[in-house]
Scaffold this motif. Structure first.
Motif, PDB file in Angstrom:
ATOM      1  N   ILE A  80       0.830  -1.208   0.000  1.00 24.64           N
ATOM      2  CA  ILE A  80       0.000   0.000   0.000  1.00 24.64           C
ATOM      3  C   ILE A  80       0.863   1.255   0.000  1.00 24.64           C
ATOM      4  N   LEU A  81       2.075   1.161   0.523  1.00 22.60           N
ATOM      5  CA  LEU A  81       2.977   2.317   0.488  1.00 22.60           C
ATOM      6  C   LEU A  81       3.175   2.829  -0.940  1.00 22.60           C
ATOM      7  N   LYS A  82       3.147   1.921  -1.906  1.00 21.60           N
ATOM      8  CA  LYS A  82       3.337   2.319  -3.294  1.00 21.60           C
ATOM      9  C   LYS A  82       2.102   2.995  -3.876  1.00 21.60           C
ATOM     10  N   GLU A  83       0.988   2.893  -3.179  1.00 20.30           N
ATOM     11  CA  GLU A  83      -0.239   3.525  -3.641  1.00 20.30           C
ATOM     12  C   GLU A  83      -0.380   4.961  -3.130  1.00 20.30           C
ATOM     13  N   SER A 120       1.497  11.914  -3.907  1.00 21.03           N
ATOM     14  CA  SER A 120       2.658  12.736  -3.546  1.00 21.03           C
ATOM     15  C   SER A 120       2.530  13.419  -2.195  1.00 21.03           C
ATOM     16  N   THR A 121       1.308  13.521  -1.643  1.00 21.09           N
ATOM     17  CA  THR A 121       1.134  14.203  -0.356  1.00 21.09           C
ATOM     18  C   THR A 121       0.871  13.250   0.805  1.00 21.09           C
ATOM     19  N   GLN A 122       0.514  12.019   0.519  1.00 19.48           N
ATOM     20  CA  GLN A 122       0.159  11.080   1.591  1.00 19.48           C
ATOM     21  C   GLN A 122       1.400  10.539   2.286  1.00 19.48           C
ATOM     22  N   LEU A 123       1.333  10.450   3.604  1.00 17.76           N
ATOM     23  CA  LEU A 123       2.481  10.009   4.386  1.00 17.76           C
ATOM     24  C   LEU A 123       2.121   9.006   5.477  1.00 17.76           C
ATOM     25  N   ALA A 124       0.852   8.678   5.611  1.00 19.64           N
ATOM     26  CA  ALA A 124       0.402   7.682   6.583  1.00 19.64           C
ATOM     27  C   ALA A 124      -0.896   7.070   6.099  1.00 19.64           C
ATOM     28  N   LEU A 137       0.280   2.563   8.860  1.00 19.07           N
ATOM     29  CA  LEU A 137       1.390   2.500   7.915  1.00 19.07           C
ATOM     30  C   LEU A 137       1.959   3.908   7.765  1.00 19.07           C
ATOM     31  N   MET A 138       3.285   4.043   7.881  1.00 21.10           N
ATOM     32  CA  MET A 138       3.887   5.379   7.889  1.00 21.10           C
ATOM     33  C   MET A 138       5.088   5.478   6.968  1.00 21.10           C
ATOM     34  N   ASN A 139       5.131   6.554   6.196  1.00 19.58           N
ATOM     35  CA  ASN A 139       6.341   6.942   5.487  1.00 19.58           C
ATOM     36  C   ASN A 139       7.044   7.952   6.380  1.00 19.58           C
ATOM     37  N   LEU A 140       8.006   7.484   7.159  1.00 22.22           N
ATOM     38  CA  LEU A 140       8.654   8.325   8.171  1.00 22.22           C
ATOM     39  C   LEU A 140       9.454   9.459   7.542  1.00 22.22           C
ATOM     40  N   THR A 141      10.021   9.214   6.380  1.00 19.69           N
ATOM     41  CA  THR A 141      10.795  10.259   5.715  1.00 19.69           C
ATOM     42  C   THR A 141       9.899  11.444   5.379  1.00 19.69           C
ATOM     43  N   ARG A 142       8.735  11.161   4.831  1.00 20.55           N
ATOM     44  CA  ARG A 142       7.808  12.244   4.514  1.00 20.55           C
ATOM     45  C   ARG A 142       7.321  12.952   5.775  1.00 20.55           C
ATOM     46  N   CYS A 172      -2.792  14.391   3.696  1.00 22.99           N
ATOM     47  CA  CYS A 172      -1.634  13.580   4.095  1.00 22.99           C
ATOM     48  C   CYS A 172      -2.004  12.132   4.418  1.00 22.99           C
ATOM     49  N   LEU A 173      -3.293  11.825   4.482  1.00 25.07           N
ATOM     50  CA  LEU A 173      -3.713  10.504   4.944  1.00 25.07           C
ATOM     51  C   LEU A 173      -4.309   9.660   3.827  1.00 25.07           C
ATOM     52  N   TYR A 174      -3.852   8.423   3.752  1.00 28.92           N
ATOM     53  CA  TYR A 174      -4.443   7.386   2.895  1.00 28.92           C
ATOM     54  C   TYR A 174      -5.322   6.525   3.800  1.00 28.92           C
ATOM     55  N   VAL A 175      -6.559   6.316   3.416  1.00 22.93           N
ATOM     56  CA  VAL A 175      -7.471   5.503   4.232  1.00 22.93           C
ATOM     57  C   VAL A 175      -7.622   4.132   3.577  1.00 22.93           C
ATOM     58  N   PHE A 176      -7.157   3.086   4.275  1.00 18.25           N
ATOM     59  CA  PHE A 176      -7.347   1.741   3.730  1.00 18.25           C
ATOM     60  C   PHE A 176      -8.600   1.107   4.338  1.00 18.25           C
ATOM     61  N   PRO A 177      -9.168   0.095   3.680  1.00 17.63           N
ATOM     62  CA  PRO A 177     -10.464  -0.452   4.100  1.00 17.63           C
ATOM     63  C   PRO A 177     -10.387  -1.263   5.388  1.00 17.63           C
ATOM     64  N   CYS A 178     -11.567  -1.525   5.936  1.00 19.16           N
ATOM     65  CA  CYS A 178     -11.708  -2.073   7.287  1.00 19.16           C
ATOM     66  C   CYS A 178     -11.113  -3.467   7.464  1.00 19.16           C
ATOM     67  N   GLN A 179     -10.959  -4.251   6.392  1.00 20.35           N
ATOM     68  CA  GLN A 179     -10.395  -5.592   6.570  1.00 20.35           C
ATOM     69  C   GLN A 179      -8.934  -5.567   7.015  1.00 20.35           C
TER      70      GLN A 179
END
Length: 389
Positions: free
Chosen positions: A174-177, A180-184, A218-223, A273-280
């Motif tokens: 999911i990090l690859k999804e 450019s602004t999302q970091l968690a 899930l976190m992109n710590l560098t960003r 800054c936030l990517y929301v992944f589904p409940c599963q």
């Protein structure tokens, strides 16, 4: 020899029969003379890439009586994951020797799949005792991961009461999804706004319509380290570390769920800054205890189980407890079907009096899929090396 694989795909097969059909597929497809070694959970093919390139970073914070829970979570992580894992364990000093002792006892087929570091509980800004008592012991430590793990680019943080039911590789993708602004990335706190906690009771800003749950993050710590965050305190942006303590001071009398509430406030002001992944990917008792409301899990199965509310240790949600106990009791290097899958099916028969227990396929689907893939790969490897089959 592989022609019988279609048995598993017959549309007429009911959900209750899928487990037995799956095991029959294994017996039909796999030569009985395959060495026992190929049937053990810890034996997986490893890439020859440098570990730094293939390592997936997993962080957890354990204080008080969370030693066993943390070890079972880590055990679930190594069961099916393919790439190498790097564990970052933050714990009280008294727990460090216990972690080291228990992890040393794991067989080499598992320990070669991961490396680990154990860190003390530290807070770089503000009052350490105040942070330590926020919501649950030491839980606020997760807020400081970008500051402490300066050499780590990205990681997955999970609470101790999490269990992986499929490879960590899958959520790592999911990090690859991220744009450019999302970091968690996190999952919604609830699927239905009108009965969600934040939408009914929160006295502070929160993300979206239901808020987000930070038990799987899930976190992109560098960003995160390089971003200036909008906030309600000053007109200009603040770095992550600069923001944490002033934010806590402003909202400390209005928050209930500690660091999770602070994260909701941060992403309320910075939704891009936030990517929301589904409940599963963060499946909790709330998703089934009042009736099934996680459509992603109904369709794909539970990917990550989050046993909050202490459900692994009481009898209120026996389906969650069954999964925890089966993974806890699974003997390292044993047969996954006989010592994990079948005991789980058996325990589920005693949970049908609960709403969660009436949808066992939701909990079994990803485990089935992962096991099938593992054994298919081993059959192919074996057949390739033994042309007579």
């Amino acid at each position: 020899m592989l022609k019988n694989v279609n048995i598993y795909k017959k549309k007429s097969t009911s959900e209750k029969d899928r487990g037995s059909v799956f095991f029959q597929w294994v017996e039909d497809c796999v030569p009985r003379r395959i060495p026992t070694l190929l049937w053990k959970a810890g034996e997986q093919k490893h890439s020859k890439e440098p570990s730094s390139l293939q390592c997936m970073h997993l962080a957890v914070v354990a204080c008080g009586d969370r030693l066993e829970e943390t070890l079972i979570m880590l055990k679930s992580a190594v069961l099916f994951s393919n790439r190498r894992l790097c564990f970052h364990i933050f714990s009280e000093d008294s727990l460090k020797p216990e972690f080291e002792k228990k992890l040393r006892e794991w067989p080499s087929s598992y320990t070669k799949k991961f490396e680990y570091n154990i860190y003390p509980i530290t807070f770089s800004v503000g009052n350490a005792q105040e942070w330590k008592k926020l919501f649950k012991p030491c839980a606020a430590q997760r807020l400081f991961l970008p500051v402490i793990l300066k050499d780590v680019d990205s990681l997955l943080y999970v609470d101790t009461d999490v269990l992986f039911l499929r490879p960590i590789d899958d959520i790592w993708h999911i990090l690859k999804e991220f744009n450019s602004t999302q970091l968690a990335a996190m999952a919604p706190e609830h699927e239905i706004p009108k009965i969600g906690w934040y939408s009914r009771f929160a006295r502070h800003p929160y993300y979206g319509t239901t808020g987000v749950n930070s038990g799987v993050m899930l976190m992109n710590l560098t960003r995160i380290r390089n971003t200036q965050f909008k906030n309600s305190m000053i007109p200009s942006g603040l770095t992550w570390e600069e923001m944490l303590y002033p934010l806590y001071q402003k909202y400390k009398n209005y928050i209930t769920w500690g660091d999770q509430d602070l994260l909701n406030i941060i992403f309320y002001f910075n939704p891009e800054c936030l990517y929301v992944f589904p409940c599963q990917w963060n499946y909790r008792p709330d998703h089934c205890m009042y009736g099934s409301n996680c459509k992603g899990a109904e369709e794909e199965g539970v990917s990550i189980l989050h046993g909050n509310r202490g459900v692994y240790h009481d009898d209120k949600q026996p389906t969650f407890k069954a999964l925890y106990e089966v993974i806890r009791d699974f003997p390292f290097e044993d047969n996954l079907f006989q010592s994990l899958y079948y005991p789980l099916q058996s325990k589920f028969l005693d949970t049908v009096h609960t709403l969660c227990g009436r949808i066992p396929q939701v909990f079994l689907k990803q485990i089935e899929k992962t096991m099938k893939k593992v054994y298919e790969n081993r059959v192919i490897v074996y057949l390739g090396a033994n042309h007579r089959y």
